[in-house]
Write an enzyme that holds these catalytic residues in place. Sequence first.
Site, short mmCIF file in Angstrom:
data_model
loop_
_atom_site.label_atom_id
_atom_site.label_comp_id
_atom_site.label_asym_id
_atom_site.label_seq_id
_atom_site.Cartn_x
_atom_site.Cartn_y
_atom_site.Cartn_z
N ASP A 66 -27.31 -24.48 -55.90
CA ASP A 66 -27.34 -25.95 -55.87
C ASP A 66 -28.77 -26.47 -55.95
OD1 ASP A 66 -27.85 -24.86 -53.35
OD2 ASP A 66 -26.90 -26.49 -52.27
N THR B 106 -25.90 -31.15 -45.44
CA THR B 106 -25.80 -30.35 -44.23
C THR B 106 -27.16 -29.79 -43.87
OG1 THR B 106 -23.53 -29.77 -44.82
CG2 THR B 106 -24.60 -28.41 -43.15
#
Length: 269
Positions: A101, A128
């Site tokens: 990512d 997160t």
Amino acid sequence: MKLLIDVGNTRIKLGWVRNGLRESQSLALGHHEIDRLSDWLEQLATRPSAAIGVNVAGPYIAEAIDEIFTTQVNIETEWVHSQPQAAGVRNAYDHQQLGADRWVSMLGLATQITPGDDTPLLLASFGTTTTIDTLEPTGSSETNTAAVFLGGLILPGPLLMTNSLATGTARLPVADSPAAAFPLHTHEAISSGIAAAQTGALLRQWREVLDRHGRAPRLFSSGGGWPLVESEMHRTVARAQADLGLAQQPIHWLPSPVLDGLAQLAVAA
């Protein structure tokens, strides 16, 4: 039409690219809402021919998505991993340790480079985890490399910091309060401390880039945790720019840099 899938730690984002055109709005799902993916596929105006994605949430989610795609539209997802180079970006990070990512978001960030401008770009993504990564344009049109990913920071995201204080202590609450210069109650103190930590990490990298290049980087933000720190970020960055006599540069919001990067890979393929 090629589908774009970003499977994060808590959410799944989906989009598409077709003849260079993108979706007007991406779809965001919680992991527990994966059944909604079938409805989204049925509503697409064109039957997709391929799918490309990144997954940092483990094999279970990827297998569930693959099953839906195979059953409903008879395609298999190409799950992308970090590479030494792709879409005009060279990877200076150890690509075997780099999350897909983060890597693909740098390919998306590279689309923000202005031709002929070698000003560095810095992307802070508040999920997160918070990642703060720097992209350095080469300023050269003579090679296949338009930019170099210089690496960056990883730290707990704003919500993870909040929850860790609530679950790891006996008396501290899950704070929900605006940041303040001099907090006068516990909720405010926690929210202010978290915003200060996130902002301090960003300013640290901002100064490192400034020292390296002699110019401040263009700043970009993304991620679901951005609203928790947005006000403090704008205030503190503006003050740092003023203190150094630099022109005021805003922080630009990128809704889905990972999907942007996947679109680059899909079009190149």
